[in-house]
Every structure is written in structure tokens, then in C-alpha cells.
Design a protein around this motif. Sequence first.
Motif, PDB file in Angstrom:
ATOM      1  N   GLY A  12      45.951  38.982  39.688  1.00 24.85           N
ATOM      2  CA  GLY A  12      44.639  38.831  39.069  1.00 24.85           C
ATOM      3  C   GLY A  12      44.085  40.169  38.630  1.00 24.85           C
ATOM      4  N   ASP A  35      48.791  39.676  35.863  1.00 23.75           N
ATOM      5  CA  ASP A  35      47.806  38.761  35.281  1.00 23.75           C
ATOM      6  C   ASP A  35      48.479  37.962  34.179  1.00 23.75           C
ATOM      7  OD1 ASP A  35      44.568  38.528  35.383  1.00 23.75           O
ATOM      8  OD2 ASP A  35      45.285  38.084  33.364  1.00 23.75           O
ATOM      9  N   ALA A 226      51.352  34.086  38.098  1.00 22.87           N
ATOM     10  CA  ALA A 226      51.188  34.202  39.548  1.00 22.87           C
ATOM     11  C   ALA A 226      51.582  32.931  40.281  1.00 22.87           C
ATOM     12  CB  ALA A 226      49.743  34.568  39.871  1.00 22.87           C
ATOM     13  N   LEU A 254      42.735  35.951  42.262  1.00 23.44           N
ATOM     14  CA  LEU A 254      42.760  35.167  41.033  1.00 23.44           C
ATOM     15  C   LEU A 254      41.462  34.417  40.778  1.00 23.44           C
ATOM     16  CD1 LEU A 254      46.372  33.826  41.503  1.00 23.44           C
ATOM     17  CD2 LEU A 254      45.637  35.291  39.621  1.00 23.44           C
ATOM     18  N   TRP A 257      41.086  30.561  40.050  1.00 21.60           N
ATOM     19  CA  TRP A 257      42.450  30.023  39.996  1.00 21.60           C
ATOM     20  C   TRP A 257      43.254  30.368  41.255  1.00 21.60           C
ATOM     21  CZ3 TRP A 257      39.980  32.419  35.931  1.00 21.60           C
ATOM     22  CH2 TRP A 257      39.645  31.583  34.858  1.00 21.60           C
ATOM     23  N   SER A 258      42.622  30.927  42.247  1.00 21.30           N
ATOM     24  CA  SER A 258      43.332  31.313  43.469  1.00 21.30           C
ATOM     25  C   SER A 258      43.963  30.114  44.166  1.00 21.30           C
ATOM     26  CB  SER A 258      42.389  32.044  44.424  1.00 21.30           C
ATOM     27  OG  SER A 258      41.932  33.264  43.855  1.00 21.30           O
TER      28      SER A 258
END
Length: 417
Positions: A12, A35, A226, A254, A257-258
Amino acid sequence: MAELKADVLVLGAGMVGVSAALHLQARGRNVVLVDRHEKAGEETSYGNAGLIQCCSVFPYMLPRDLTKLFKYALNRAPEVHYHLNALPGMLPWIVRYFLNSSPEGALRSAMAALPLIQRSLTEHEALIAEAGVPELLRRMGWINAFRSESTLAKGIADLERHRAYGVPGDVLDAAAIAEQEPNLSTDFAGAIHWTSPGFVPDPGGLAKAYAALFIRKGGRFIAADARTLEQSDRNWRVAGPNGALVARDVVVALGPWSDQVFRPLGYNIPLKSKRGYHIHLAPSGNAVLRHPVLDADRGYLLAPMNRGIRLTTGAEFALRDAPPTPAQIERALPIARQTFRLGNPVEAKPWMGARPCLPDMLPVIGKAPRHKGLWFDFGHQHHGFTLGPVTGRLVADMVTGVTPFTDPKAFAAERFG
């Protein structure tokens, strides 16, 4: 294909991830920043009000005022909008958010985040100086303007609550508002001038400046997915464009979006998104806006960005990846035009982004409880831009075994079970 090896992968390249990469690099770690975009600061870090909120001791909790909640339920409040089809999935999270928004819960979250908030501007100042971009920081604070005496009284009470923690601010009457911002309308009863925050007129540009500093110091920035993260032996691997990216440690930064990384690894952290919108408009004629100004009673903010006057909205409760519905922009824009002389839009359509939030409005920072070498740094709610550098320092302390500058227990993933 050859492997690219490093000590740490940081997933990220928003403000949070770039800052973590810089702090790890400063501690002697060989870091690769990953990223999906080829440039830093292209998502949430781009679309904010540009404020380094060192004055925001208390997080954005769910109001308990029944009148306000009724307005939210009708979906007509300017500061909140929701998608009906998102409610079934979000309702358990909203209930937890409501429970954490009690006076006791809000104070608990505020006191946990206080050491981060207090250091937020100092950490940015250090990175801005090292990056050589002093023009991207203005020490002007921001103005929270109120249209009625009753809302102004609540604003003054909020200022007094913050003063107890050393936060400065001034109360402005209508004449003082006109002196500070002569091109604003005269419809405001008064305002609070929060004098300590920094303002950045190009938030995405600052994230890019930090990334450029990281690269100048020997860091590597690679566009990769990722979601391909996997653990192999004692290392973590991400599929890169020219071979695997391999490191002993990996930091998940992120933002909203983690969950695409931690859920496949078996973690059930209640991360949700509050979406937000902005649009840039040219000022009309010779109108000048000197400070970011929040129209508190109408739920939008105007900020004097390099691209023009940025109109930003409140929160939209929706599925993270649902199509944009810029209803708040459409509601706010006619009011904003009456408040400040705005010309034509600079861009064809409003921008949309997502703020990563946990129900206690605190980030998750620290070691993943079940995987060696896996670290979390996400969920910064409305303050990712503000807190990126200071939480970068905190996670770097933890990864490298340095005693953290503050107790990280309140940010542990384990607090969610």
C-alpha cells in the motif's frame, strides 16, 4: 524469473504505507513498497481535506442525538448518505459503532489515540523538511463555521473540551469571520478557528513527495498485486512483474482494501468503509479562500487546493466497490455557491474514495497474532492523512524491536477477538 529480496514488504502506497516504508528504511531495513498503482497517493490519500488534524482529539463517533439520527434514517442529512442495499451487511458493524460511540467509549478511543494525534504534525514536518517540499505545508489551521446560535454553542463547548488537552482555538463572531474570509457569505452566526492544524494544498502530491524521498534513499517501489501475498517457509511472497518479491516481514497498509489480504489469512477484523466525494471548482472572478472552511450545519467543506477550490462531502455508508452516487455533492454544491463565489468545475465528474474504519474508530497497528512476520497498519478512519507518519513510526518501532514511543495495546488486532 529472479526473486527480488528485501527485509520488509510494505503493501500500500498511500500516506500510511509510504510513511511506514520511510520509517522502516530509516531504521536500516531494506524495504520494497508495493501498490497496484505506479504512483503513490492515488486512492484515499488523494481525496481528503488536506488537513493535518493535530487538534482532533476526539474521533468521529456516531451521534446519539435522536433528532440527528432520525434525519440520517430519512437519508436526507447533508453530512451522511447511505445505500439501502448495503445496510444488511453493514448493520452489525453500525451497531458496534453505535455502542463504541457512548461517552465512555468515545473517551476511551480518544485517550488511546491522543499520543498519535499530538505527534501528528511534528512527524509530518520532519518528513516534509527531508523531502524538500516546504511549499506543501501551510500553518493556517481551519475554520468550522456555524449558521445558528445553537450549533455555535455546541461548537464552543467542543472547543472547551479540546482546550483541556492543550488544543488552541479562537471563537469568531460574524465580523471576525469576514475579516478572516472576506469572500464568504455573511450567513454564519460564528465560527471556531482551529489554529494549530497544518494544511496541505495537494494531499496526493505530498504522498508522492514522500515516495520520491523513499526512492532517493534507495527504496524500491513496485506495482504489483498485494492479493497474491502468501507465506512460504519463513518468508512472505508477492507476485511481482519480473518475479516474486520476497521478505521476512510484511506490513499490510492497504487502507480499505486491507481485508483482501487479511481475510484469506483467517482474520475476521471488522473493517468497513465510509465513502466520500470531492470536486474541484475554479473560484469565480477574484474570489479568494484563505482557509479550509467547514459549513458545519450543511455538511460540506471548502478547501483552497492547488487545483482549485475542493468541495468535500461527509460520509457515505455503502459497499466499498459500489458505483459512485455523489448525492451529497449534488446537495451541497448549490449551498456552497451561495457561501462562496464558485465558478466552473475543474474536472468532469466528482472523485470518490473510501475511508477505512473500525467500529471503535481506532486503527489496527501491530503484529498479526497468528503469523510470524505479518504486521498490520490500517483502519485510520478519517485521519489516515494526518496519522500516516506517526503510525509509520509506531509500526517501525514494533517491527524492529524498538520500545514504542506509546503503548500500542489499544491498536492490537486481538481487541476484536
